[in-house]
Design a protein around this motif. Structure first.
Motif, short mmCIF file in Angstrom:
data_model
loop_
_atom_site.label_atom_id
_atom_site.label_comp_id
_atom_site.label_asym_id
_atom_site.label_seq_id
_atom_site.Cartn_x
_atom_site.Cartn_y
_atom_site.Cartn_z
N HIS A 98 31.82 1.32 5.81
CA HIS A 98 32.53 0.65 5.64
C HIS A 98 34.06 0.36 6.21
CE1 HIS A 98 35.79 -1.10 2.86
NE2 HIS A 98 36.46 -0.47 3.25
N ARG A 156 36.95 -3.88 12.31
CA ARG A 156 35.72 -4.74 11.72
C ARG A 156 34.51 -5.19 13.64
NH1 ARG A 156 34.66 -5.23 6.15
NH2 ARG A 156 34.32 -7.93 6.98
N ASP A 201 39.87 -4.88 5.73
CA ASP A 201 39.28 -6.16 5.80
C ASP A 201 41.11 -7.20 5.86
OD1 ASP A 201 40.21 -7.54 3.00
OD2 ASP A 201 37.56 -8.01 2.92
N HIS A 242 34.42 -6.76 -5.84
CA HIS A 242 33.14 -6.93 -5.37
C HIS A 242 32.16 -7.05 -7.32
CE1 HIS A 242 33.66 -8.09 -1.19
NE2 HIS A 242 33.14 -6.81 -1.14
MG MG Z 1 34.38 -5.48 2.48
#
Ligand code: MG
Ligand code: RTP
Length: 138
Positions: free
Chosen positions: A116, A86, A119, A53
């Motif tokens: 968190h 998730r 993914d 990121h």
């Molecule tokens: Mg993420």
């Protein structure tokens, strides 16, 4: 098939005293806690963890927040662990998170969103290795 994923109870949830309640949700959903610890990370360590990121406008805010207090990094295991965690977490923005999800119950904002979860398989492997040594994962 049994799969491992990586999760963090973020500083907002730890500060508010929600760590045990979040762990209870995770266990109730069928995850085995393979490894867990409590620690604080530096801004540089947060930058390394969230390197994907780095170009995002929220990178400074995100890494400042993640280094703002103790966190609980952990490794979780169950069938389909990555996708199922998730789902249990809910949407990144808690305002859009489904009823019953961890972010719906415990998160205040998109920046301070309680938990968190990895993914994908490759990010899970990187993230587990970032916080845990092999001997902690037996
Ligand atoms: Mg993420
Ligand atoms: P995470 O990585 O923490 O599990 O969250 P996620 O996959 O749902 O979201 P991701 O896109 O990977 O973003 C990482 C974290 O950055 C913060 N964020 N802030 N201000 C914003 O627009 C914004 N967008 C993302 C969130 O805290 C998110 O969890």
């Amino acid at each position: 098939m049994s799969q491992r994923t990586f999760s963090i109870i973020k500083p907002d949830a730890v500060r508010k005293g929600h760590a045990a309640a979040i762990l209870a949700e995770i266990e109730k959903a069928g995850f085995k806690i393979v490894s867990i610890k409590r620690l604080s990370i530096s801004k540089a360590q947060a930058e390394g963890f969230y390197h994907v990121h780095a170009a995002r406008p929220f990178f400074g805010e995100l890494t400042e927040f993640m280094s703002s207090g103790p966190i609980f990094p952990m490794v979780l295991e169950k069938d389909n662990a990555i996708a199922d965690l998730r789902k249990l977490m809910g949407a990144t923005n808690p305002a859009q998170a489904e009823e019953g999800t961890i972010r719906k119950k415990f998160a205040a904002s998109i920046g301070e969103n309680a938990i968190h979860g990895s993914d994908a398989e490759d990010t899970a492997a990187f993230e587990i290795g970032y916080f845990f040594a092999g001997y902690e994962l037996k």
